[in-house]
Design a protein around this motif. Structure first.
Motif, mmCIF file in Angstrom:
data_model
loop_
_atom_site.group_PDB
_atom_site.id
_atom_site.type_symbol
_atom_site.label_atom_id
_atom_site.label_comp_id
_atom_site.label_asym_id
_atom_site.label_seq_id
_atom_site.Cartn_x
_atom_site.Cartn_y
_atom_site.Cartn_z
ATOM 1 N N ALA A 1 13.782 21.782 -29.213
ATOM 2 C CA ALA A 1 14.025 20.377 -28.876
ATOM 3 C C ALA A 1 14.225 20.187 -27.384
ATOM 4 N N ALA A 2 14.950 21.115 -26.752
ATOM 5 C CA ALA A 2 15.335 20.897 -25.358
ATOM 6 C C ALA A 2 15.560 22.204 -24.620
ATOM 7 N N ILE A 3 15.342 22.137 -23.332
ATOM 8 C CA ILE A 3 15.797 23.167 -22.405
ATOM 9 C C ILE A 3 16.866 22.516 -21.545
ATOM 10 N N ILE A 4 18.068 23.088 -21.563
ATOM 11 C CA ILE A 4 19.150 22.560 -20.733
ATOM 12 C C ILE A 4 19.445 23.553 -19.620
ATOM 13 N N VAL A 5 19.587 23.050 -18.398
ATOM 14 C CA VAL A 5 19.743 23.930 -17.254
ATOM 15 C C VAL A 5 20.627 23.260 -16.197
ATOM 16 N N GLU A 6 21.435 24.066 -15.527
ATOM 17 C CA GLU A 6 22.051 23.621 -14.282
ATOM 18 C C GLU A 6 20.953 23.751 -13.222
ATOM 19 N N PRO A 7 20.405 22.648 -12.721
ATOM 20 C CA PRO A 7 19.264 22.769 -11.808
ATOM 21 C C PRO A 7 19.617 23.476 -10.501
ATOM 22 N N VAL A 8 20.862 23.389 -10.088
ATOM 23 C CA VAL A 8 21.448 24.306 -9.113
ATOM 24 C C VAL A 8 22.673 24.877 -9.804
ATOM 25 N N ALA A 9 22.652 26.162 -10.104
ATOM 26 C CA ALA A 9 23.736 26.752 -10.888
ATOM 27 C C ALA A 9 25.015 26.807 -10.070
ATOM 28 N N GLY A 10 26.142 26.564 -10.737
ATOM 29 C CA GLY A 10 27.428 26.614 -10.061
ATOM 30 C C GLY A 10 28.460 27.415 -10.808
ATOM 31 N N ASN A 11 28.088 27.974 -11.961
ATOM 32 C CA ASN A 11 29.043 28.680 -12.797
ATOM 33 C C ASN A 11 28.816 30.182 -12.845
ATOM 34 N N MET A 12 27.990 30.684 -11.924
ATOM 35 C CA MET A 12 27.889 32.122 -11.676
ATOM 36 C C MET A 12 27.873 32.304 -10.160
ATOM 37 N N GLY A 13 28.691 31.462 -9.509
ATOM 38 C CA GLY A 13 28.563 31.234 -8.086
ATOM 39 C C GLY A 13 27.440 30.233 -7.889
ATOM 40 N N CYS A 14 27.243 29.818 -6.669
ATOM 41 C CA CYS A 14 26.132 28.916 -6.387
ATOM 42 C C CYS A 14 24.833 29.713 -6.393
ATOM 43 N N ILE A 15 23.917 29.335 -7.278
ATOM 44 C CA ILE A 15 22.611 29.999 -7.328
ATOM 45 C C ILE A 15 21.519 28.938 -7.293
ATOM 46 N N PRO A 16 20.745 28.902 -6.217
ATOM 47 C CA PRO A 16 19.672 27.913 -6.107
ATOM 48 C C PRO A 16 18.513 28.239 -7.039
ATOM 49 N N PRO A 17 17.765 27.229 -7.449
ATOM 50 C CA PRO A 17 16.525 27.496 -8.178
ATOM 51 C C PRO A 17 15.492 28.070 -7.214
ATOM 52 N N GLN A 18 14.828 29.131 -7.618
ATOM 53 C CA GLN A 18 13.788 29.686 -6.760
ATOM 54 C C GLN A 18 12.577 28.751 -6.738
ATOM 55 N N LYS A 19 11.778 28.888 -5.707
ATOM 56 C CA LYS A 19 10.613 28.030 -5.536
ATOM 57 C C LYS A 19 9.735 28.069 -6.782
ATOM 58 N N GLY A 20 9.472 26.916 -7.348
ATOM 59 C CA GLY A 20 8.603 26.801 -8.512
ATOM 60 C C GLY A 20 9.304 26.863 -9.849
ATOM 61 N N PHE A 21 10.602 27.239 -9.859
ATOM 62 C CA PHE A 21 11.292 27.408 -11.144
ATOM 63 C C PHE A 21 11.463 26.079 -11.869
ATOM 64 N N LEU A 22 12.049 25.091 -11.204
ATOM 65 C CA LEU A 22 12.262 23.798 -11.862
ATOM 66 C C LEU A 22 10.935 23.118 -12.155
ATOM 67 N N GLU A 23 9.976 23.239 -11.229
ATOM 68 C CA GLU A 23 8.644 22.665 -11.464
ATOM 69 C C GLU A 23 7.999 23.300 -12.696
ATOM 70 N N GLY A 24 8.191 24.617 -12.833
ATOM 71 C CA GLY A 24 7.631 25.317 -13.982
ATOM 72 C C GLY A 24 8.282 24.903 -15.292
ATOM 73 N N LEU A 25 9.600 24.705 -15.263
ATOM 74 C CA LEU A 25 10.294 24.226 -16.468
ATOM 75 C C LEU A 25 9.763 22.854 -16.873
ATOM 76 N N ARG A 26 9.580 21.992 -15.870
ATOM 77 C CA ARG A 26 9.065 20.647 -16.156
ATOM 78 C C ARG A 26 7.702 20.728 -16.844
ATOM 79 N N GLN A 27 6.840 21.600 -16.330
ATOM 80 C CA GLN A 27 5.494 21.703 -16.900
ATOM 81 C C GLN A 27 5.534 22.295 -18.302
ATOM 82 N N LEU A 28 6.344 23.316 -18.512
ATOM 83 C CA LEU A 28 6.465 23.912 -19.848
ATOM 84 C C LEU A 28 6.977 22.888 -20.858
ATOM 85 N N CYS A 29 7.931 22.078 -20.444
ATOM 86 C CA CYS A 29 8.468 21.052 -21.342
ATOM 87 C C CYS A 29 7.415 19.993 -21.652
#
Length: 428
Positions: free
Chosen positions: A201-229
């Motif tokens: 039904a869904a992919i849920i993500v912290e688009p910039v993670a903050g609960n394992m320290g600050c972890i940025p999305p790598q280039k293409g990661f969020l774009e790739g999630l959008r396309q897969l969805c």
């Protein structure tokens, strides 16, 4: 520093509150010692029960973008409290803050207010399941979306801190519908989707993670999630409880130019009061009761005090276009200073930063997901935490938490912090 009063208060609290705290990460279990009890806060500073002043880098875990006891927020809450604190009926204020939020954030038409980030994420998942008529969701190891059963499958933050990422009390039936992916790993996500074709039904993500320290999305990661969805009829849910109205006026959707299907908010949207919200386009939100079949309700949802605080906060952010640039510059200044002094003292570290979120990881390798975050030297972090506390600097009592910068911090505060880190790092 002396923490005699805090220690006494903690001993009393342990008798009547589990672990002496109402949220586990406050207990200092990850770093040792006794929690600090706060008496008051103003601007960038905390004042504890022993009279110590601390420069604050958690800012109530994010919402204090403009500092503690921000005058417009305080005035709005006081004025509204004099008219009544809760009605269980609609108020004009709810519409006003909803209209403002919708105008600030791209790609949403309607928003519903709830009482916490946990409730927002839980409701977003239910909405996605009702909209798609599918049961399974994908979440990412190390991302935390609140303590709802569906999310306590290798969660981040406090759950990692206490070594119980799969919490007792979560049923096997619930766990089987939550698929676990690796953050910043599109191939892993694609494999899960292929193995569960037409079930997700869904992919849920912290688009910039903050609960394992600050972890940025790598280039293409969020774009790739959008396309897969998009390709697989899956709802993409951005959990912007931390990032919404903090990293940009329109959150991560604006910052990276990527559209989610459903967005969850909290923290900032309540000006520091207990608030959450979830939002989407009309075609999705109209599935909620009373318009549609997906039920969600809350007696205190849209509470007038919280709405007054949130409206004052959002108005202040909306009326100050330079705020996010100032936050960016201050955080970049802090990051450069930390980098300089840790290198000068031969400390092994990595700094991650996006906008006004920043974290220091005591490992030389890039920190891009939960697995790499977990490799950090926790013994060094404990020394770092307690050393800074003695220097009058308060950071999160867990290596798995981001720091949050407030605009109330001055460059003098930042210099004091950098010098404190220099002093502490000489002791490692």
């Amino acid at each position: 520093m002396i923490y005699q009063r805090s220690s006494q208060l903690f001993a009393e609290a342990e008798k009547v509150i589990p672990g002496g705290v109402n949220s586990p990460v406050r207990a200092f279990k990850a770093v040792g010692g006794t929690p600090i009890f706060v008496k008051s806060a103003k601007g960038a500073y905390l004042y504890d029960e022993d009279g110590n002043r601390l420069i604050d880098y958690i800012n109530s875990w994010g919402p204090m973008v403009l500092g503690h006891a921000f005058e417009p927020v305080v005035e709005a809450v006081v004025a509204k409290a004099k008219l009544g604190t809760s009605f269980g009926m609609p108020t004009e204020l709810e519409t006003q803050i909803a209209a403002l939020a919708v105008s600030m954030v791209p790609n949403i038409d309607k928003i519903r207010f709830v009482n916490s980030g946990t409730e927002a994420c839980m409701s977003a998942i239910r909405l996605a399941r009702g909209y798609t008529k599918r049961d399974k969701i994908i979440k990412f190891a190390g991302c935390y979306h609140g303590h709802s059963d569906s999310f306590l499958i290798q969660a981040g933050s406090g759950a990692i801190t206490f070594g119980s990422p799969n919490s007792p009390g979560v049923t096997e039936g619930t766990a089987k519908d939550t698929l676990l992916a690796r953050y910043n790993d599109l191939e892993n996500v694609a494999t899960l989707i292929e193995a569960n074709k037409n079930e997700i039904a869904a992919i849920i993500v912290e688009p910039v993670a903050g609960n394992m320290g600050c972890i940025p999305p790598q280039k293409g990661f969020l774009e790739g999630l959008r396309q897969l969805c998009t390709d697989n009829g899956i709802q993409l849910i951005f959990d912007e409880v931390m990032t919404g109205f903090r990293l940009a006026k329109g959150g991560v959707q604006e910052l990276y130019g990527i559209q989610a299907d459903i967005v969850c908010f909290g923290k900032v949207i309540g000006g520091g009061l207990p608030v959450g919200a979830f939002a989407a386009r009309s075609e999705i939100m109209n599935h909620l009761a009373p318009l549609g079949p997906v039920y969600q309700a809350g007696t205190l949802s849209g509470n007038p005090l919280a709405m007054a605080a949130g409206l004052a906060m959002l108005q202040a952010l909306n009326n100050d276009p330079a705020i996010f640039q100032r936050l960016e510059e201050k955080t970049a200044y802090l990051a450069a200073g930390i980098d300089r002094v840790l290198k000068a003292n031969n400390v092994v570290f990595t700094i991650n930063r996006v906008g006004s979120m920043i974290s220091v990881h005591f490992d030389a390798n890039p920190v891009v997901d939960f697995q790499s975050a977990a490799k950090g030297d926790n013994d060094t972090f404990k020394k770092f935490f307690h050393g800074l506390l003695q220097e009058g600097i308060y950071i999160a009592p867990s290596a798995y938490e981001t720091w949050f910068i407030t605009d109330a911090l001055t460059y003098e505060d930042l210099d004091v912090t950098i010098q404190a880190i220099n002093t502490v790092s000489k002791t490692f």
